[in-house]
Design an enzyme around this catalytic site. Sequence first.
Site, PDB file in Angstrom:
ATOM      1  N   SER A  19       0.602  -1.134  -0.032  1.00  0.00           N
ATOM      2  CA  SER A  19      -0.001   0.105  -0.041  1.00  0.00           C
ATOM      3  C   SER A  19       1.033   1.451   0.110  1.00  0.00           C
ATOM      4  CB  SER A  19      -1.067   0.154   1.299  1.00  0.00           C
ATOM      5  OG  SER A  19      -2.038  -0.958   1.136  1.00  0.00           O
ATOM      6  N   LYS A  68     -10.177  -5.857   9.925  1.00  0.00           N
ATOM      7  CA  LYS A  68     -11.079  -5.363   9.175  1.00  0.00           C
ATOM      8  C   LYS A  68     -12.420  -5.396   9.999  1.00  0.00           C
ATOM      9  CE  LYS A  68      -9.237  -5.993   4.707  1.00  0.00           C
ATOM     10  NZ  LYS A  68      -9.268  -6.506   3.121  1.00  0.00           N
ATOM     11  N   LYS A 158     -21.482 -21.844   6.107  1.00  0.00           N
ATOM     12  CA  LYS A 158     -21.095 -20.467   6.039  1.00  0.00           C
ATOM     13  C   LYS A 158     -21.760 -19.743   4.495  1.00  0.00           C
ATOM     14  CE  LYS A 158     -16.317 -20.415   7.421  1.00  0.00           C
ATOM     15  NZ  LYS A 158     -15.135 -20.364   7.333  1.00  0.00           N
TER      16      LYS A 158
HETATM   17  P1  ATR Z   1     -10.739 -14.725   4.323  1.00  0.00           P
HETATM   18  O1  ATR Z   1     -10.737 -13.510   5.146  1.00  0.00           O
HETATM   19  O2  ATR Z   1      -9.454 -14.975   3.549  1.00  0.00           O
HETATM   20  O3  ATR Z   1     -11.752 -14.974   3.658  1.00  0.00           O
HETATM   21  P2  ATR Z   1     -11.762 -16.885   6.054  1.00  0.00           P
HETATM   22  O4  ATR Z   1     -12.618 -16.094   6.400  1.00  0.00           O
HETATM   23  O5  ATR Z   1     -10.793 -17.844   6.892  1.00  0.00           O
HETATM   24  O6  ATR Z   1     -10.609 -15.921   5.288  1.00  0.00           O
HETATM   25  O7  ATR Z   1     -12.181 -17.838   5.044  1.00  0.00           O
HETATM   26  C1  ATR Z   1     -11.305 -18.860   4.121  1.00  0.00           C
HETATM   27  C2  ATR Z   1     -12.127 -19.316   3.137  1.00  0.00           C
HETATM   28  O8  ATR Z   1     -11.179 -20.075   2.240  1.00  0.00           O
HETATM   29  C3  ATR Z   1     -13.196 -20.247   3.495  1.00  0.00           C
HETATM   30  O9  ATR Z   1     -14.299 -20.154   2.664  1.00  0.00           O
HETATM   31  C4  ATR Z   1     -12.420 -21.414   3.835  1.00  0.00           C
HETATM   32  O10 ATR Z   1     -13.524 -22.703   3.445  1.00  0.00           O
HETATM   33  P3  ATR Z   1     -14.230 -23.017   5.020  1.00  0.00           P
HETATM   34  O11 ATR Z   1     -15.172 -22.063   5.139  1.00  0.00           O
HETATM   35  O12 ATR Z   1     -14.749 -24.275   4.470  1.00  0.00           O
HETATM   36  O13 ATR Z   1     -13.010 -22.911   5.861  1.00  0.00           O
HETATM   37  C5  ATR Z   1     -11.786 -21.325   2.170  1.00  0.00           C
HETATM   38  N1  ATR Z   1     -10.625 -22.282   2.199  1.00  0.00           N
HETATM   39  C6  ATR Z   1      -9.192 -22.293   2.860  1.00  0.00           C
HETATM   40  N2  ATR Z   1      -8.527 -23.247   2.663  1.00  0.00           N
HETATM   41  C7  ATR Z   1      -9.281 -23.801   1.707  1.00  0.00           C
HETATM   42  C8  ATR Z   1      -8.773 -25.345   0.988  1.00  0.00           C
HETATM   43  N3  ATR Z   1      -7.851 -25.901   1.240  1.00  0.00           N
HETATM   44  N4  ATR Z   1     -10.229 -25.550  -0.034  1.00  0.00           N
HETATM   45  C9  ATR Z   1     -11.109 -25.115   0.047  1.00  0.00           C
HETATM   46  N5  ATR Z   1     -11.610 -24.142   0.609  1.00  0.00           N
HETATM   47  C10 ATR Z   1     -10.478 -23.509   1.496  1.00  0.00           C
END
Ligand code: ATR
Length: 275
Positions: A19, A68, A158
């Site tokens: 940034s 955030k 979710k």
């Molecule tokens: P962010 O702020 O980056 O959105 P988050 O709120 O923790 O972080 O969300 C991460 C997202 O990536 C979620 O949708 C998570 O799926 P789950 O809700 O089932 O945990 C998804 N995610 C992370 N690693 C993943 C993986 N290896 N395969 C599929 N989905 C993944």
Amino acid sequence: MDKLDRYAVVGNPIGHSKSPSIHKMFAQQSAQQLEYVTKLVALDEFSVDVKRFFAEQGSGLNVTVPFKQQAWDIATGLSDCARLAGAVNTLWLKDGEIQGDNTDGIGLVRDLISNNSYQLVDKKVLILGAGGAVRGVLQPIIAQRPSSITIANRTLSKALQLRTIFADIYPLECCEYSQLDGPYDLIINGTSASLSNQLPPLADEIVGPDSCLYDMMYGSQTTVFNQWGKKLGAKSCIDGLGMLVEQAAESFSLWRGVRPETAAVIRSLRKELQK
Ligand code: ATR
């Protein structure tokens, strides 16, 4: 000499934030006099630090992980987009009140429309993931009136929560990865799987020859998601570097009333990444 208007990006960690260099390029290009620095804030001191920054005449803040949602709590004036996003990445003071907006979604949409000539209207859109990053970009995507938006997530509950949150403005469709029915016109990867070089379990059939893939992540190499799209012959595979610059441009514009040119800044960051 008058003191420069002060801006910062707040996060923890924050050392690798791009940034400051983006906003310095914007300022130079639009002849705006300002200072923009990184600000590492302790996990339990966000609220105190932000209030002190504005009490000491700071002009504006960008907010990144993990603050955030806390920024959303602090802001007393929220845009509609930020209210639905449940998260704020841009703060400033107006009439003594802390205003909050979320520019991530508009950044993504501008990158698609302005930088990649891709219109979302009437498109069949698939969004992968249902975390904070996806919630943060949904309203501006919805505002482009795609014909449908499907949210697929590993944890279906979710995705269903997002459907409830956005029910008043758009009927989101939700499913598990195994239930997807493609091909889709636009597939946006909003999961954090790319961070660990992983792909959600996706059937190749969801990508067609006209599909556009958009990974909200970026890196020095093509992301795993975009490698997958290229292998399947997708029409275009875009990463999130343009979104990063466009969300910054929107913050700059909210603070300064001047819209910076983004193309040269994106080119410069891409060059830096590939060094
Ligand atoms: P962010 O702020 O980056 O959105 P988050 O709120 O923790 O972080 O969300 C991460 C997202 O990536 C979620 O949708 C998570 O799926 P789950 O809700 O089932 O945990 C998804 N995610 C992370 N690693 C993943 C993986 N290896 N395969 C599929 N989905 C993944």
